[in-house]
Design a protein around this motif. Structure first.
Motif, PDB file in Angstrom:
ATOM      1  N   GLU A 284       0.820  -1.199   0.000  1.00  0.00           N
ATOM      2  CA  GLU A 284       0.000   0.000   0.000  1.00  0.00           C
ATOM      3  C   GLU A 284       0.860   1.257   0.000  1.00  0.00           C
ATOM      4  OE1 GLU A 284      -2.713  -0.188   3.247  1.00  0.00           O
ATOM      5  OE2 GLU A 284      -3.842  -1.882   2.424  1.00  0.00           O
ATOM      6  N   ILE A 285       0.257   2.349  -0.398  1.00  0.00           N
ATOM      7  CA  ILE A 285       0.937   3.645  -0.316  1.00  0.00           C
ATOM      8  C   ILE A 285       1.015   4.033   1.155  1.00  0.00           C
ATOM      9  CG2 ILE A 285       0.847   6.073  -0.986  1.00  0.00           C
ATOM     10  CD1 ILE A 285      -0.807   5.211  -3.420  1.00  0.00           C
ATOM     11  N   PRO A 286       2.203   4.288   1.701  1.00  0.00           N
ATOM     12  CA  PRO A 286       2.329   4.541   3.148  1.00  0.00           C
ATOM     13  C   PRO A 286       1.548   5.780   3.583  1.00  0.00           C
ATOM     14  CG  PRO A 286       4.483   4.146   2.141  1.00  0.00           C
ATOM     15  CD  PRO A 286       3.513   4.304   1.024  1.00  0.00           C
ATOM     16  N   GLN A 287       0.806   5.619   4.672  1.00  0.00           N
ATOM     17  CA  GLN A 287       0.107   6.768   5.250  1.00  0.00           C
ATOM     18  C   GLN A 287       1.095   7.829   5.718  1.00  0.00           C
ATOM     19  OE1 GLN A 287      -3.162   7.343   5.737  1.00  0.00           O
ATOM     20  NE2 GLN A 287      -4.159   5.392   5.284  1.00  0.00           N
ATOM     21  N   GLU A 288       2.310   7.390   6.069  1.00  0.00           N
ATOM     22  CA  GLU A 288       3.299   8.310   6.632  1.00  0.00           C
ATOM     23  C   GLU A 288       3.759   9.392   5.653  1.00  0.00           C
ATOM     24  OE1 GLU A 288       3.303   4.611   9.005  1.00  0.00           O
ATOM     25  OE2 GLU A 288       3.254   5.121   6.881  1.00  0.00           O
ATOM     26  N   LEU A 289       3.484   9.187   4.370  1.00  0.00           N
ATOM     27  CA  LEU A 289       3.890  10.212   3.408  1.00  0.00           C
ATOM     28  C   LEU A 289       3.233  11.558   3.692  1.00  0.00           C
ATOM     29  CD1 LEU A 289       3.915   8.290  -0.011  1.00  0.00           C
ATOM     30  CD2 LEU A 289       5.826   8.794   1.507  1.00  0.00           C
ATOM     31  N   VAL A 290       2.230  11.556   4.537  1.00  0.00           N
ATOM     32  CA  VAL A 290       1.561  12.802   4.899  1.00  0.00           C
ATOM     33  C   VAL A 290       2.519  13.784   5.569  1.00  0.00           C
ATOM     34  CG1 VAL A 290       0.842  11.976   7.169  1.00  0.00           C
ATOM     35  CG2 VAL A 290      -0.514  13.723   6.011  1.00  0.00           C
ATOM     36  N   ASP A 291       3.630  13.277   6.137  1.00  0.00           N
ATOM     37  CA  ASP A 291       4.600  14.139   6.818  1.00  0.00           C
ATOM     38  C   ASP A 291       5.491  14.919   5.852  1.00  0.00           C
ATOM     39  OD1 ASP A 291       3.663  13.276   9.283  1.00  0.00           O
ATOM     40  OD2 ASP A 291       5.044  11.566   9.335  1.00  0.00           O
ATOM     41  N   LEU A 292       5.433  14.591   4.566  1.00  0.00           N
ATOM     42  CA  LEU A 292       6.260  15.296   3.583  1.00  0.00           C
ATOM     43  C   LEU A 292       5.556  16.601   3.196  1.00  0.00           C
ATOM     44  CD1 LEU A 292       7.314  12.275   1.332  1.00  0.00           C
ATOM     45  CD2 LEU A 292       8.538  13.278   3.261  1.00  0.00           C
ATOM     46  N   VAL A 293       5.592  17.532   4.098  1.00  0.00           N
ATOM     47  CA  VAL A 293       4.782  18.748   3.969  1.00  0.00           C
ATOM     48  C   VAL A 293       5.222  19.626   2.799  1.00  0.00           C
ATOM     49  CG1 VAL A 293       4.111  18.803   6.389  1.00  0.00           C
ATOM     50  CG2 VAL A 293       6.269  19.840   5.688  1.00  0.00           C
ATOM     51  N   SER A 294       6.456  19.439   2.312  1.00  0.00           N
ATOM     52  CA  SER A 294       6.950  20.263   1.202  1.00  0.00           C
ATOM     53  C   SER A 294       6.718  19.618  -0.157  1.00  0.00           C
ATOM     54  CB  SER A 294       8.456  20.534   1.368  1.00  0.00           C
ATOM     55  OG  SER A 294       8.713  21.232   2.563  1.00  0.00           O
ATOM     56  N   LEU A 295       6.182  18.396  -0.176  1.00  0.00           N
ATOM     57  CA  LEU A 295       6.069  17.625  -1.417  1.00  0.00           C
ATOM     58  C   LEU A 295       5.106  18.303  -2.393  1.00  0.00           C
ATOM     59  CD1 LEU A 295       7.239  14.902  -2.422  1.00  0.00           C
ATOM     60  CD2 LEU A 295       5.051  13.861  -1.813  1.00  0.00           C
ATOM     61  N   ASN A 296       5.570  18.472  -3.634  1.00  0.00           N
ATOM     62  CA  ASN A 296       4.677  19.004  -4.669  1.00  0.00           C
ATOM     63  C   ASN A 296       4.548  18.080  -5.876  1.00  0.00           C
ATOM     64  OD1 ASN A 296       6.882  19.525  -6.478  1.00  0.00           O
ATOM     65  ND2 ASN A 296       7.249  21.475  -5.464  1.00  0.00           N
TER      66      ASN A 296
END
Length: 734
Positions: free
Chosen positions: A226-238
């Motif tokens: 699955e796509i990791p839920q933790e990616l939410v922490d990458l606040v600068s991701l565009n």
């Protein structure tokens, strides 16, 4: 005092010597390292020809040095010595970047190539370098080894040795194994590209530590889970691109918290479930591509919240329901691609309020109703309108204005009636028109030849009729490369006037090389054609050319001018009433891959010149009246009996019927007669014989009656009487 000053000078001299010596040693090490790298690879283009000890290092191809860095000497004992003078003396060259991209270099990168030369940027992109990822120095900020042939695993120590990296690009190689979680130690990393490898396993959750990350591109691998839920922490991701993997499960609702996200690409995975409502909170989203998954449900009207959205791809899923009206209120939307779903009902007329739209692709759904008339002129920028394989009925709108910007109109596979609207002549940029498999009627729209950019014209499987007359246009269809008029009711001779003007199918040297098929960033041009006997959906290639006039009522001979279409790859004239010989000029069609002339009334021999078509892979000459020996050699040795059946006067391999003469002489009248001895023609011959016998009997009875009634003529009595008398004598003896 003099002694002190002398000591200071001597100490300073020693310091300067040591400093220069240290620099010299450092530069020599760098030179040796780079020369070692040069010796380990092949350089066919000679790009590294000036990499030698006689050329200053900073003048080597691909190497950039920054401004000379000043050496500061601290705590000098003699204040009379000017620091400025010392600073001007020591300017040491510093290699800032090495760029050897796209030079066809190949070979192995030495693993111990430490790049301990204060490099900030190393670009070896698009070569053929092999082996594994080399070490890098702590000073390196950008490392681009993409589009090479690197193999092996990504070394875990990369997270320690490359601790100052800002950009790492290892895409387009043959790297295997898992993504090392140690990459999360590179706290300064902003862009990570690992796409186009053979990486497996899950996306490391540890990547959520990279607070500076703006770009993640892991597409075209074999990642799973699955796509990791933790990616939410990458606040600068565009930019998040995970396409062409085996990711499953639902789209995490946490992605909606990536408020800086502008590009979200998740297509060609195995994602399931509904679209999470949180996705529509991404106010900065410019492109959203969730196509080729297993997503379901309706496309919600919440899409209206994506005010910055320009490109929306949701094709090849299981979406149901109607097209959302909210599309009309997205001010910047340019591309809407919903094809291959199960959308129903009509196209909302509100969509015509979207003046920014360029591509509207609704192919392969269950849409019905009429085509909204406003689609003809609602957007000057509309270049792609694809409504193929739906259930639209009625007529095609007659509303295409003079500012029509259409390049591709595809209405194939609907239930449209009437004639082709004349207003389409206003679409001067039209390159492809596919209105096949409908119920259009009337004559051939001869005005289409005024569309000078038209390359693909498909009108197959309609009810079009009449004669294809010569056009009054001086140069009709100059760029036409695909013409499909099959399965209609056209009559008369083959359209010689159209064929001889198909310049794009002729080898005109440089003029032809300048012609290119239409290209689109957001749309793949395709067409449905009969290729080598199979009806298939074909993505158009640069060199593709074909003519299909099959299943009509064309008669007369095949014009010799067809031999000028030397770039033709497919020709289908089957199931017509064509007669005469196969023109020898067809031997000039050197690029032809399939030829179908079956079910006509062609006569004569198969020309030997057809053996020059060395790319011919499919041949069907069945059910004609061809005669003589079949050509032998080259491609003709690959064709089986089915290519010739129904021609009773053909002989030679692969048929079991052998030829009496090995030569290919013109057939004699008796041989031609044999060619006509089909079962039907034999029955017809016996009918004629029986009619002759019947007429003869009746005529004889009438003449006999008249003769005997008027008296016996002497010649008849004498002749018949003598014969009868002799016959009577034989009977009495017996």
């Amino acid at each position: 005092m003099l002694n002190k000053r002398a000591k200071v000078h001597s100490l300073l001299s020693m310091f300067m010597v040591l400093l220069v010596l240290n620099f010299s040693l450092s530069q020599v090490d760098e030179l040796k390292l780079l020369l070692s790298f040069k010796s380990s690879i092949n350089d066919p283009s000679g790009f590294l020809s000036n990499w030698n000890s006689s050329t200053p290092l900073c003048l080597w191809h691909g190497i950039t040095c920054n401004k000379f860095s000043k050496v500061k000497i601290i705590q000098l004992t003699n204040k009379n010595i000017s620091r400025a003078i010392l600073s001007s003396i020591f300017h040491l060259p510093k290699i800032e970047s090495i760029d050897l991209s796209t030079n066809n270099l190949f070979g192995e990168i030495p693993y111990d190539m430490a790049f301990s030369m204060s490099l900030q940027y190393l670009n070896l992109n698009q070569n053929y370098l092999t082996d594994t990822v080399p070490n890098c120095s702590t000073s390196l900020e950008i490392l681009d080894l993409s589009a090479n042939s690197l193999s092996g695993k990504i070394p875990p120590q990369i997270g320690v040795e490359c601790s100052n990296l800002k950009e790492l690009d290892l895409g387009g190689n043959y790297l295997v194994g898992r993504i090392p979680s140690s990459i999360s130690n590179i706290s300064s990393l902003q862009a990570l590209t690992l796409a186009g490898n053979k990486l497996i396993g899950q996306i490391p959750r540890e990547l959520s530590k990279l607070k500076s990350m703006k770009w993640i591109y892991f597409g075209y691998n074999h990642l799973s889970g699955e796509i990791p839920q933790e990616l939410v922490d990458l606040v600068s991701l565009n930019h998040l691109d995970l396409v062409y993997n085996n990711l499953n499960g639902q789209i995490p609702s946490s992605l909606g918290n990536l408020t800086n996200l502008q590009y979200l690409f998740l297509y060609r995975n195995k994602l399931t479930g509904l679209l999470p409502r949180s996705i529509f909170g991404l106010k900065k989203l410019v492109e959203l591509d969730l196509s080729e998954n297993y997503l379901l449900g309706e496309i919600p009207e919440l899409i209206i919240e994506l005010r910055s959205l320009q490109v929306l791809h949701l094709y090849s899923n299981n979406f149901i329901g109607k097209i959302p009206n909210a599309l009309a209120y997205l001010p910047y939307i340019q591309v809407v691609s919903f094809y291959s779903n199960s959308l129903t009902e009509e196209i909302p007329s509100s969509i015509c309020n979207t003046s920014s739209i360029e591509v509207l692709d609704l192919f392969d759904n269950n849409l019905s109703g009429i085509i909204p008339p406003c689609l003809g002129n609602f957007s000057k920028g509309l270049s792609i309108l694809d409504l193929e394989m739906n259930s639209f009925h009625g007529t095609i709108p007659e509303t295409f204005g003079e500012d029509c910007g259409l390049r591709n109109l595809n209405l194939n596979g609907n239930k449209l009636e009437g004639s082709l609207p004349r207003s389409l002549a206003n679409c001067k940029n039209l390159e492809m028109m596919d209105i096949g498999d409908n119920k259009l009627n009337g004559a051939f729209p001869y005005w289409l030849d005024t569309l000078s950019k038209l390359q693909v014209l498909v009108l197959r499987s309609n009810k079009l009729r009449g004669i294809l007359q010569s056009s009054k246009t001086i140069h009709p269809f100059p760029k036409l490369r695909i013409l499909d008029l099959a399965n209609n009711e056209f009559t008369g001779p083959m359209p010689k006037g159209i064929i001889k003007n198909m310049k794009a199918m002729m080898n005109l040297g440089e003029q032809h090389s300048s012609l290119q098929y239409m290209q689109g960033r957001y749309y793949s041009y395709h067409v449905n054609l009969t290729v080598k006997g199979f009806y298939i959906k074909l993505h158009i290639l640069t060199t593709f050319t074909s003519i299909d006039l099959s299943n009509n009522n064309f008669h007369g001979e095949i014009p010799n001018v067809i031999g000028k279409l030397s770039l033709l790859r497919g020709l289908n004239l089957s199931h017509n009433s064509l007669s005469g010989h196969i023109p020898m000029s067809m031997g000039n069609l050197a690029n032809l891959e399939w030829l179908d002339l079956s079910s006509n009334q062609l006569t004569g021999q198969i020309p030997d010149q057809l053996k020059d078509m060395t790319f011919l892979a499919f041949l069907n000459l069945s059910y004609n009246q061809l005669t003589g020996p079949i050509p032998q050699g080259k491609q003709f040795n690959t064709f089986e009996n089915g290519s010739y059946e129904g021609n009773l006067a053909l002989c030679g391999l692969p048929l079991s019927k052998s030829c009496k003469n090995d030569g290919r002489k013109q057939s004699s009248p008796s041989f031609l007669k044999e060619a006509n001895d089909s079962e039907t023609e034999i029955n017809f011959g016996w009918k004629v014989v029986l009619m002759g016998y019947g007429c003869g009997i009746i005529f004889g009875v009438v003449i006999g009656y008249v003769t005997f009634r008027n008296g016996e003529p002497k010649w008849f009595v004498t002749l018949y009487g003598v014969k009868y008398h002799r016959k009577g004598r034989r009977c009495s003896r017996n």
